[in-house]
Scaffold this motif. Sequence first.
Motif, mmCIF file in Angstrom:
data_model
loop_
_atom_site.group_PDB
_atom_site.id
_atom_site.type_symbol
_atom_site.label_atom_id
_atom_site.label_comp_id
_atom_site.label_asym_id
_atom_site.label_seq_id
_atom_site.Cartn_x
_atom_site.Cartn_y
_atom_site.Cartn_z
ATOM 1 N N ARG A 1 0.835 -1.217 0.000
ATOM 2 C CA ARG A 1 0.000 0.000 0.000
ATOM 3 C C ARG A 1 0.861 1.255 0.000
ATOM 4 N N LEU A 2 1.945 1.216 0.766
ATOM 5 C CA LEU A 2 2.838 2.372 0.827
ATOM 6 C C LEU A 2 3.483 2.620 -0.538
ATOM 7 N N ILE A 3 3.900 1.563 -1.200
ATOM 8 C CA ILE A 3 4.501 1.707 -2.536
ATOM 9 C C ILE A 3 3.478 2.287 -3.506
ATOM 10 N N ARG A 4 2.250 1.795 -3.488
ATOM 11 C CA ARG A 4 1.207 2.344 -4.378
ATOM 12 C C ARG A 4 0.948 3.819 -4.063
ATOM 13 N N TYR A 5 0.939 4.164 -2.788
ATOM 14 C CA TYR A 5 0.737 5.547 -2.369
ATOM 15 C C TYR A 5 1.837 6.448 -2.944
ATOM 16 N N VAL A 6 3.085 6.039 -2.785
ATOM 17 C CA VAL A 6 4.231 6.837 -3.272
ATOM 18 C C VAL A 6 4.235 6.876 -4.798
ATOM 19 N N GLU B 1 11.126 3.687 -8.321
ATOM 20 C CA GLU B 1 11.380 4.831 -7.446
ATOM 21 C C GLU B 1 10.488 4.775 -6.214
ATOM 22 N N ALA B 2 9.240 4.351 -6.396
ATOM 23 C CA ALA B 2 8.313 4.235 -5.267
ATOM 24 C C ALA B 2 8.820 3.208 -4.257
ATOM 25 N N GLU B 3 9.372 2.104 -4.743
ATOM 26 C CA GLU B 3 9.942 1.105 -3.832
ATOM 27 C C GLU B 3 11.102 1.697 -3.040
ATOM 28 N N ASP B 4 11.987 2.402 -3.727
ATOM 29 C CA ASP B 4 13.143 3.015 -3.067
ATOM 30 C C ASP B 4 12.700 4.029 -2.011
ATOM 31 N N VAL C 1 13.846 4.704 17.021
ATOM 32 C CA VAL C 1 14.996 4.179 17.762
ATOM 33 C C VAL C 1 15.733 5.320 18.462
ATOM 34 N N GLY C 2 15.841 6.442 17.786
ATOM 35 C CA GLY C 2 16.519 7.600 18.368
ATOM 36 C C GLY C 2 15.705 8.290 19.440
ATOM 37 N N GLY C 3 14.477 7.840 19.639
ATOM 38 C CA GLY C 3 13.638 8.419 20.675
ATOM 39 C C GLY C 3 12.951 9.707 20.274
ATOM 40 N N ALA C 4 13.063 10.096 19.012
ATOM 41 C CA ALA C 4 12.466 11.348 18.565
ATOM 42 C C ALA C 4 10.943 11.253 18.509
ATOM 43 N N THR C 5 10.428 10.090 18.142
ATOM 44 C CA THR C 5 8.986 9.913 18.024
ATOM 45 C C THR C 5 8.660 8.430 18.050
ATOM 46 N N GLU C 6 7.399 8.110 18.220
ATOM 47 C CA GLU C 6 6.969 6.720 18.193
ATOM 48 C C GLU C 6 6.594 6.347 16.766
ATOM 49 N N PHE C 7 7.052 5.183 16.322
ATOM 50 C CA PHE C 7 6.768 4.713 14.972
ATOM 51 C C PHE C 7 5.271 4.461 14.836
ATOM 52 N N SER C 8 4.693 4.965 13.749
ATOM 53 C CA SER C 8 3.276 4.729 13.476
ATOM 54 C C SER C 8 3.062 4.722 11.973
ATOM 55 N N GLU C 9 1.918 4.233 11.582
ATOM 56 C CA GLU C 9 1.580 4.228 10.159
ATOM 57 C C GLU C 9 1.490 5.663 9.631
ATOM 58 N N ALA C 10 0.942 6.561 10.427
ATOM 59 C CA ALA C 10 0.829 7.968 10.009
ATOM 60 C C ALA C 10 2.214 8.569 9.778
ATOM 61 N N LEU C 11 3.143 8.280 10.679
ATOM 62 C CA LEU C 11 4.513 8.778 10.518
ATOM 63 C C LEU C 11 5.133 8.217 9.244
ATOM 64 N N LEU C 12 4.945 6.924 9.014
ATOM 65 C CA LEU C 12 5.495 6.271 7.828
ATOM 66 C C LEU C 12 4.986 6.940 6.552
ATOM 67 N N TYR C 13 3.680 7.203 6.460
ATOM 68 C CA TYR C 13 3.095 7.821 5.275
ATOM 69 C C TYR C 13 3.529 9.286 5.133
ATOM 70 N N THR C 14 3.677 9.984 6.235
ATOM 71 C CA THR C 14 4.121 11.379 6.177
ATOM 72 C C THR C 14 5.561 11.463 5.664
ATOM 73 N N VAL C 15 6.420 10.603 6.195
ATOM 74 C CA VAL C 15 7.820 10.584 5.745
ATOM 75 C C VAL C 15 7.872 10.200 4.266
ATOM 76 N N ARG D 1 5.553 10.593 1.937
ATOM 77 C CA ARG D 1 5.066 11.715 1.119
ATOM 78 C C ARG D 1 6.128 12.798 0.994
ATOM 79 N N ASN D 2 6.778 13.141 2.094
ATOM 80 C CA ASN D 2 7.805 14.182 2.059
ATOM 81 C C ASN D 2 8.986 13.774 1.185
ATOM 82 N N LEU D 3 9.382 12.512 1.274
ATOM 83 C CA LEU D 3 10.475 12.037 0.416
ATOM 84 C C LEU D 3 10.077 12.048 -1.055
ATOM 85 N N ALA D 4 8.838 11.649 -1.347
ATOM 86 C CA ALA D 4 8.362 11.654 -2.740
ATOM 87 C C ALA D 4 8.336 13.080 -3.286
ATOM 88 N N LEU D 5 7.843 14.025 -2.496
ATOM 89 C CA LEU D 5 7.801 15.420 -2.942
ATOM 90 C C LEU D 5 9.212 15.972 -3.132
#
Length: 179
Positions: free
Chosen positions: A13-18, A27-30, A44-58, A60-64
């Motif tokens: 789903r993430l690949i299709r989204y990207v 490129e979407a896979e990468d 891992v760095g303690g900056a935030t908790e991993f979530s699906e929302a975080l994954l999709y936001t990151v 989207r930002n990388l794709a843009l």
Amino acid sequence: MPVIALYKDRQRRLIRYVQRFLRSHAEAEDVSQEAFLRAYAAEVGGATEFSEALLYTVARNLALSELRKRTTREHLHAEEAIRLDDGDFRNDPERQAIDRNMIACVERAMSSMPPKCLEVFQLRKIDGLSHAEISERLGISVKTIERHLTKALRICRETMRLEEQGSLAGQVMHGDDHG
């Protein structure tokens, strides 16, 4: 859900989204993998908790970001292709013929540009005005100027591509064997 399991579960789903942004499955896979790594590193760095929302936001930002890089590369490639002042080769007849063909091609491309797009292109590429100067002169935003220039350069690139294809087709039809 553990991070790895979440990624594996959501990977397709993430690949299709990207891919909706980038139009390229590879490129979407990468970008999807990079998004996962960055989101995981943030957790891992303690900056935030991993979530699906975080994954999709990151993702989207990388794709843009990738789209911005692609646009910049296209701009640079197109500007290089239509650069007409190669002073070192002015006395070379072959170079002069190439330059004449390039000028004719750019003129044909310009004749197919919408009026405002053409005006911005001429002010930038022929008159050498900066984006700010064009903005002031025409009363339009710098962002609008960038859009017009992107469109103009795309038209130039497409015209050159079509003419190159036509030239190659003509060589094949006439039996030219110069390659």
